[in-house]
Each structure stands twice: as structure tokens, then as C-alpha cells.
Design an enzyme around this catalytic site. Structure first.
Site, PDB file in Angstrom:
ATOM      1  CE  LYS A 180     112.091 -21.059  54.106  1.00 14.30           C
ATOM      2  NZ  LYS A 180     111.129 -20.774  55.162  1.00 14.30           N
ATOM      3  CD  GLN A 234     110.655 -22.312  58.443  1.00 15.63           C
ATOM      4  OE1 GLN A 234     111.277 -21.395  57.913  1.00 15.63           O
ATOM      5  NE2 GLN A 234     109.833 -23.076  57.767  1.00 15.63           N
ATOM      6  CG  ASP A 283     108.217 -15.814  56.163  1.00 16.22           C
ATOM      7  OD1 ASP A 283     108.435 -16.443  55.115  1.00 16.22           O
ATOM      8  OD2 ASP A 283     108.427 -16.262  57.302  1.00 16.22           O
TER       9      ASP A 283
HETATM   10  N1  GUN Z   1     106.520 -22.821  57.644  1.00 14.23           N
HETATM   11  C1  GUN Z   1     106.164 -23.377  56.465  1.00 14.23           C
HETATM   12  N2  GUN Z   1     106.397 -22.521  55.452  1.00 14.23           N
HETATM   13  C2  GUN Z   1     106.911 -21.411  55.994  1.00 14.23           C
HETATM   14  C3  GUN Z   1     107.367 -20.177  55.440  1.00 14.23           C
HETATM   15  O1  GUN Z   1     107.333 -19.918  54.230  1.00 14.23           O
HETATM   16  N3  GUN Z   1     107.839 -19.267  56.349  1.00 14.23           N
HETATM   17  C4  GUN Z   1     107.860 -19.505  57.686  1.00 14.23           C
HETATM   18  N4  GUN Z   1     108.328 -18.543  58.492  1.00 14.23           N
HETATM   19  N5  GUN Z   1     107.441 -20.652  58.222  1.00 14.23           N
HETATM   20  C5  GUN Z   1     106.977 -21.579  57.373  1.00 14.23           C
END
Ligand code: GUN
Length: 284
Positions: A48, A92, A117
Site C-alpha cells: 500500500k 489494518q 476501507d
Molecule cells: N486485512 C486484509 N485485507 C485488508 C484490507 O483491505 N483492509 C484492512 N484494513 N485490513 C485488511
């Protein structure tokens, strides 16, 4: 004939390129909150941050101690909600085990305007209603829809089988496909005779995280495969699909890595741009 490879990397690069002018003009900022040191999370966050660099999106990685209390984590969320320089932020997942049961409360605390998200009830609820209200949709399902659109794979009238029912992938993806006219079957860990369903799919989307669980005998010739699952072994990242064998019978397939993963990241960045757009509109 072997399957067409659906390169999420290519779709993501195009989407990211198309966002650059808006990023330059509006200068949004994304904050990624990590709690603890889950290795998979560290790897996703690295991707990211790399994409943020690539498109010139301001970003910050807030790395909090694994043993942080729920109260202190909520204080961080409140501070991010209040900080007018922060366009959007994500926490996350998964959280460390002592916080896991608090995840719904934490997600509820994120200001819907900054919920890039798209995990909160407000943004999920809008997504539920109709594609035109998908302002901040969850990034992974949204990435799947973008891949299908990019490669001109119609979903209307198609039977899509989704394997996995998580709140962040399987469930929202099923709704987004339903809202686009697909006939959707959702399978999960309690489904009896999974192959009975997967064999009926025109489009098969799997989001389980179990390597090679979808084998050649479980799909029908000509199926389109969207492999969302990720697991790791000594050789590296693996999808849910036995890629080498299934690609011989499928008409199209996403690889892992280089399939849905890059699109998740690109969708997150697009959500951040959209969030900034709305925030500026609200100030005008
Ligand atoms: N854990 C796995 N995929 C994601 C995601 O797209 N966002 C977040 N915040 N956690 C994750």
C-alpha cells in the site's frame, strides 16, 4: 486453449495513472494504522505504501505496539477522525488477539467520511442499495468488479459462485455482483459438497486463503476464475486455485500474485481520492 491471464497489475496501473491528476490537485493524505507485527499485514502495508509513493499520495504509517490497550487505540482513531489534514485512514486487520473482539466497535468509531476501507455500516449500507451509491466501497470486492469491467467480462445473467463469506470480501462482493444482475451463490466453510456448486459457476470467485483448494475437476470448461485468496508457503504467495492445472480449462483467470492484490491497493487509493473530493465539496 489455455486461459487468458487477467492481470490485475495492469488494471491497477491504469487506475493509479488516472488518479494522478486529482491527487496532484487535491493533495489528499492516507494514514495506515498497524497494531503489532503480523507478517502478512506488514507485507500488505508495504504494498500500500509503495503504491502511495508511486502516485504521489501523501501517506503515513502509524505503527502501534501489539499490547496497546483498546482505550488507547480508540484515542488514536478519534485523533485521526479529528485531524483535518487526514483525508482517510484504515486500521489494518487482523488486530492482535486481545483486541480482535473489539474490531466491530473500532470500525464503528471511524468517521464514515474517512472510512476509505469502506468497512463501516454507513458505506456498506450504501453499497448494499445500488452501484450508483458505491461511494467508498470495500477495496477488494471493488477491485474484482474493476477487473471484470476492464476485461469486458459481463456479469449480468451469469451464475457467479463466491466462495467465502467474510464481511470485507465475500459478503460485499456477492451484493455488488447481485446489484449488477448476476445470479449469485455464496459458499463457505459449512457448505456441503463445494464442488457441486463450483462446477455450476460461469464465474468463480474464491476468497478463502487455502492453497490449491480449487482443483481442475471442480470447475467447468470455460469458467472465469477470480482468485482472491492469499496464503503463503516456502515458495511464496499462493492463491486458492490450482493455477497450473485450472488454467488449462478456464477461459480466463487471475494470477496470484499480480491479480486481485494490486487492485485492492488501487481501489483503496481511489477511495481516498473520492473521500477528499466529498470533503472539499462539503466545505464549498
Ligand atoms: N486485512 C486484509 N485485507 C485488508 C484490507 O483491505 N483492509 C484492512 N484494513 N485490513 C485488511
Amino acid at each position: 486453449m489455455p486461459a487468458q491471464i487477467l492481470s490485475g497489475r495492469e488494471v491497477a496501473d491504469q487506475l493509479l495513472d488516472s488518479l494522478k491528476p486529482q491527487i496532484e490537485a487535491m493533495n489528499p493524505k492516507l494514514v495506515i494504522v498497524q497494531v503489532g507485527d503480523d507478517p502478512a499485514s506488514s507485507s500488505y502495508i508495504k504494498q500500500k505504501l509503495k503504491s502511495c509513493e508511486k502516485v504521489g499520495l501523501r501517506h503515513e504509517h502509524r505503527h502501534l505496539a501489539a499490547d496497546i490497550s483498546f482505550e488507547d487505540l480508540m484515542k488514536s482513531v478519534d485523533a485521526l477522525n479529528e485531524d483535518s489534514d487526514v483525508t482517510g485512514f484504515i486500521v489494518q486487520l487482523p488486530l492482535p488477539s486481545h483486541l480482535e473482539s473489539h474490531a466491530p466497535q473500532l470500525i464503528r468509531a471511524i468517521d464514515p467520511k474517512k472510512d476509505v476501507d469502506g468497512f463501516g455500516a454507513y458505506n456498506l449500507g450504501k453499497m448494499f442499495l445500488s452501484p450508483e451509491f458505491e461511494h467508498l466501497p470495500p477495496a477488494t470486492p471493488s477491485g474484482v468488479i474493476e477487473i471484470l469491467n476492464f476485461y469486458k467480462i459481463p456479469v449480468e445473467g451469469k451464475h457467479v459462485v463466491v466462495v467465502g463469506r467474510s464481511n470485507i470480501v465475500g459478503k460485499p462482493l456477492a451484493v455488488m455482483l447481485l446489484n449488477r444482475g448476476a445470479t449469485v451463490t455464496v459458499c463457505h466453510s459449512k457448505t456441503k459438497d463445494l464442488a457441486h456448486f463450483t462446477k455450476q459457476a460461469d464465474i468463480l470467485c474464491t476468497a478463502v486463503g487455502k492453497a490449491k483448494m480449487i482443483t481442475r475437476d471442480m470447475v467447468r470448461p470455460g469458467v472465469v476464475i477470480i482468485d482472491i485468496g492469499v496464503s503463503r508457503d516456502a515458495e511464496g504467495l499462493k492463491g486458492d486455485v490450482d493455477f497450473e492445472n485450472v488454467k488449462e480449462v478456464a477461459s480466463a483467470i487471475t494470477p496470484v500474485p499480480g491479480g486481485v492484490g494490486p487492485m485492492t491497493v488501487a481501489s483503496l487509493i481511489r477511495n481516498c481520492v473520492r473521500a477528499k473530493e466529498r470533503q472539499l465539496e462539503a466545505m464549498a
